[in-house]
Design a protein around this motif. Structure first.
Motif, mmCIF file in Angstrom:
data_model
loop_
_atom_site.group_PDB
_atom_site.id
_atom_site.type_symbol
_atom_site.label_atom_id
_atom_site.label_comp_id
_atom_site.label_asym_id
_atom_site.label_seq_id
_atom_site.Cartn_x
_atom_site.Cartn_y
_atom_site.Cartn_z
ATOM 1 N N LEU A 30 14.062 17.754 -15.606
ATOM 2 C CA LEU A 30 15.258 16.931 -15.851
ATOM 3 C C LEU A 30 16.361 17.761 -16.498
ATOM 4 C CD1 LEU A 30 13.488 13.691 -17.139
ATOM 5 C CD2 LEU A 30 14.658 13.977 -14.950
ATOM 6 N N ALA A 31 15.987 18.638 -17.431
ATOM 7 C CA ALA A 31 16.970 19.491 -18.100
ATOM 8 C C ALA A 31 17.638 20.437 -17.112
ATOM 9 C CB ALA A 31 16.307 20.272 -19.229
ATOM 10 N N LEU A 32 16.849 21.060 -16.257
ATOM 11 C CA LEU A 32 17.413 21.974 -15.261
ATOM 12 C C LEU A 32 18.314 21.218 -14.285
ATOM 13 C CD1 LEU A 32 14.245 24.142 -14.513
ATOM 14 C CD2 LEU A 32 16.318 24.887 -15.710
ATOM 15 N N GLY A 33 17.947 19.994 -13.928
ATOM 16 C CA GLY A 33 18.757 19.216 -13.010
ATOM 17 C C GLY A 33 20.110 18.842 -13.584
ATOM 18 N N PRO B 118 15.241 9.858 -27.120
ATOM 19 C CA PRO B 118 16.238 10.897 -26.814
ATOM 20 C C PRO B 118 15.575 12.029 -26.041
ATOM 21 C CG PRO B 118 15.513 11.093 -29.092
ATOM 22 C CD PRO B 118 14.800 9.893 -28.524
ATOM 23 N N PHE B 119 16.111 12.377 -24.866
ATOM 24 C CA PHE B 119 15.397 13.375 -24.070
ATOM 25 C C PHE B 119 16.252 14.520 -23.554
ATOM 26 C CE2 PHE B 119 17.032 10.463 -20.956
ATOM 27 C CZ PHE B 119 17.146 11.148 -19.746
ATOM 28 N N LEU B 120 17.570 14.345 -23.425
ATOM 29 C CA LEU B 120 18.446 15.436 -23.006
ATOM 30 C C LEU B 120 19.622 15.512 -23.968
ATOM 31 C CD1 LEU B 120 18.692 15.130 -19.095
ATOM 32 C CD2 LEU B 120 17.326 16.752 -20.421
ATOM 33 N N GLN B 121 20.051 16.724 -24.304
ATOM 34 C CA GLN B 121 21.157 16.910 -25.239
ATOM 35 C C GLN B 121 21.914 18.169 -24.849
ATOM 36 O OE1 GLN B 121 19.351 17.531 -29.104
ATOM 37 N NE2 GLN B 121 17.945 19.067 -28.305
ATOM 38 N N GLU B 122 23.145 18.263 -25.333
ATOM 39 C CA GLU B 122 23.908 19.483 -25.064
ATOM 40 C C GLU B 122 24.820 19.814 -26.235
ATOM 41 O OE1 GLU B 122 26.829 19.459 -21.941
ATOM 42 O OE2 GLU B 122 27.120 17.299 -22.063
ATOM 43 N N PRO B 123 24.787 21.061 -26.674
ATOM 44 C CA PRO B 123 25.740 21.488 -27.695
ATOM 45 C C PRO B 123 27.112 21.699 -27.072
ATOM 46 C CG PRO B 123 24.421 23.343 -26.977
ATOM 47 C CD PRO B 123 23.875 22.136 -26.267
ATOM 48 N N ARG B 124 28.117 21.650 -27.893
ATOM 49 C CA ARG B 124 29.456 22.053 -27.455
ATOM 50 C C ARG B 124 29.568 23.555 -27.696
ATOM 51 N NH1 ARG B 124 33.814 18.745 -26.291
ATOM 52 N NH2 ARG B 124 32.529 17.028 -27.052
ATOM 53 N N LEU C 34 19.854 20.633 -22.361
ATOM 54 C CA LEU C 34 18.676 21.041 -23.108
ATOM 55 C C LEU C 34 17.756 19.850 -23.320
ATOM 56 C CD1 LEU C 34 20.315 23.192 -25.942
ATOM 57 C CD2 LEU C 34 19.359 23.998 -23.777
ATOM 58 N N PRO C 35 16.440 20.047 -23.203
ATOM 59 C CA PRO C 35 15.510 18.974 -23.552
ATOM 60 C C PRO C 35 15.392 18.855 -25.063
ATOM 61 C CG PRO C 35 14.285 20.945 -22.975
ATOM 62 C CD PRO C 35 15.749 21.265 -22.759
ATOM 63 N N THR C 36 15.011 17.686 -25.525
ATOM 64 C CA THR C 36 14.771 17.521 -26.963
ATOM 65 C C THR C 36 13.370 17.962 -27.342
ATOM 66 O OG1 THR C 36 14.059 15.241 -26.591
ATOM 67 C CG2 THR C 36 16.386 15.593 -27.170
#
Length: 424
Positions: free
Chosen positions: A335-338, A137-143, A342-344
């Motif tokens: 990758l997160a900025l692209g 798991p490498f990228l995530q996003e909260p709602r 958020l990164p994990t």
């Protein structure tokens, strides 16, 4: 003549043996299927592939552009046809059937300790099925709540922060206060209502899926599970503080109304900020607020983006080395900025570029510690339950067509019948 034909056939067979993952000069070629779609994200992925290839002349990576649309079926076809890419970009909630079906490599002994230690246990839980780990798991996003900052300021309501968020009851009261004269305090884009409902329900202590000592999963719908569904239902049908017309919309569909002053707030994934920056009218003042908190605080379920390795790949260790390179802290930040996500990784999350007040990066980063594995992540049969049972039931409940008791009956009784077929 027959001898010449035989020689040609042998040459063709030798050529076939050296194609794909290896070459007769000893160089290995790995196929990496990326689902990056935003221009910044595609560029970041391609740049990293280029950098790897320049540093590893004997292990080359071929970038393959995939699409989130229909990726499950596309991957299943490639697995069954023996043509799966070596390195697979997907999301954690799509991995269960592939992992249990034997299509993905167990990464437990393939990944370096650096990467294992950098990503927290709560994130690894999203890709752990049984005793194996089948994705990184490498990228995530909260709602989050994207709000019209001017509207909130003029109304004089308390603006929540990650340190002092709204409760769900306070959120409902605020949306009612902001509504009237054809305007609404909130627009819920719930074309796909299941993941939003389940993931936000973790804040109130809801989980719905419960695994017993025998490993079997049972659906239960208690008071904690009802907090978020009831909030949305009452906002739409009782308070008239939420626009019923947006229930069938996707997140992007609500943005014109948001920019036009019809809705004060829209619950969206954190990455929607990019669209807002690109599309908002000049002078439109917006801000990111944390989703409301419940009995379990700001806890929220997520299904991170993942990198996996095909079980049939003949070069699993080389593929794992490429994943380790892609997910070095400095590369994870890129990758997160692209992707505006958020990164994990713990080290990447500390990067100043992700803690700036610009575009409210700092608000999202403050929520990272509260993200948990989505409730149905490892449940076999979940896709069928979601599509055939939960989606229509929630859509009818939110629109006021059915009551809470019927919603509970359909989610639980009909849902457990579906899961039972996968747990025999």
């Amino acid at each position: 003549m027959r001898a010449r034909v035989l020689v040609v056939v042998l040459l063709l067979l030798l050529t076939g043996c050296s194609s794909g993952g290896g070459r007769d000069d000893g160089r290995i070629t790995l196929r990496f299927q990326s689902l990056a779609w935003q221009q910044e994200s595609v560029e970041a992925n391609k740049e990293l592939v280029k950098e790897w290839n320049a540093a590893h002349p004997d292990i080359q990576v071929e970038y393959v552009q995939g699409s989130w649309d229909g990726v499950h079926d596309q991957l299943l076809t490639s697995f069954e046809g023996g043509e799966a890419p070596d390195i697979i970009h997907d999301a954690s909630d799509d991995l269960a059937d592939f992992a249990y079906g034997g299509y993905l490599a167990d990464l437990t002994d393939l990944l370096p300790e650096r990467l294992k230690a950098d990503i927290p246990r709560r994130s690894w839980e999203t890709t752990t099925f049984g005793d194996g780990v089948y994705g990184v798991p490498f990228l995530q996003e909260p709602r989050v709540l994207v709000a019209n900052a001017t509207w909130l300021k003029e109304a004089g309501v308390r603006v929540p922060t990650p340190e002092k968020p709204w409760t769900w009851a306070e959120f409902r009261a605020v949306t009612e206060e902001l509504s009237g004269d054809g305007k609404y305090g909130v627009a819920w884009p719930l074309k796909e209502p299941v993941s939003a409902t389940l993931n936000l329900s973790l804040s109130s202590g809801g989980r719905m899926f419960h695994r017993g000592p025998d490993g079997k999963v049972e659906i239960r719908f208690g008071d904690a599970d009802a907090v978020i569904p009831r909030t949305v239902h009452e906002q739409v049908n009782t308070d008239r503080s939420a626009a019923g017309s947006t229930l069938g919309m996707g997140g992007s569909d609500t943005l014109p109304g948001f920019f036009g002053g019809r809705y004060a707030m829209v619950p969206l994934g954190f990455s929607y900020r990019q669209q807002i920056v690109q599309q908002a009218p000049k002078g439109f003042d917006w801000q990111v607020l944390p989703a409301p908190a419940g009995a379990d605080g700001l806890a929220q379920g997520v299904s991170p983006q993942t990198l996996s390795i095909a079980e049939d790949s003949p070069h699993q260790r080389q593929a794992a080395a490429f994943i380790d390179f892609m997910l070095r802290p400095e590369n994870m930040v890129r990758l997160a900025l692209g992707d505006w996500m958020l990164p994990t990784g713990a080290e990447a999350l500390r990067d100043p570029a992700l803690r700036t007040q610009k575009h409210d990066w700092a608000t999202g980063t403050a929520l990272a510690a509260h993200l948990r594995s989505a409730p149905a992540q490892s449940v076999r049969g979940y896709p069928e339950w979601k599509d055939k049972i939960a989606t229509p039931a929630l859509q009818e409940y939110y629109s006021g067509a059915i009551g809470l008791d019927e919603l509970r009956e359909r989610l639980v009784e009909d849902g457990n019948l579906v899961l039972a077929r996968y747990q025999r």
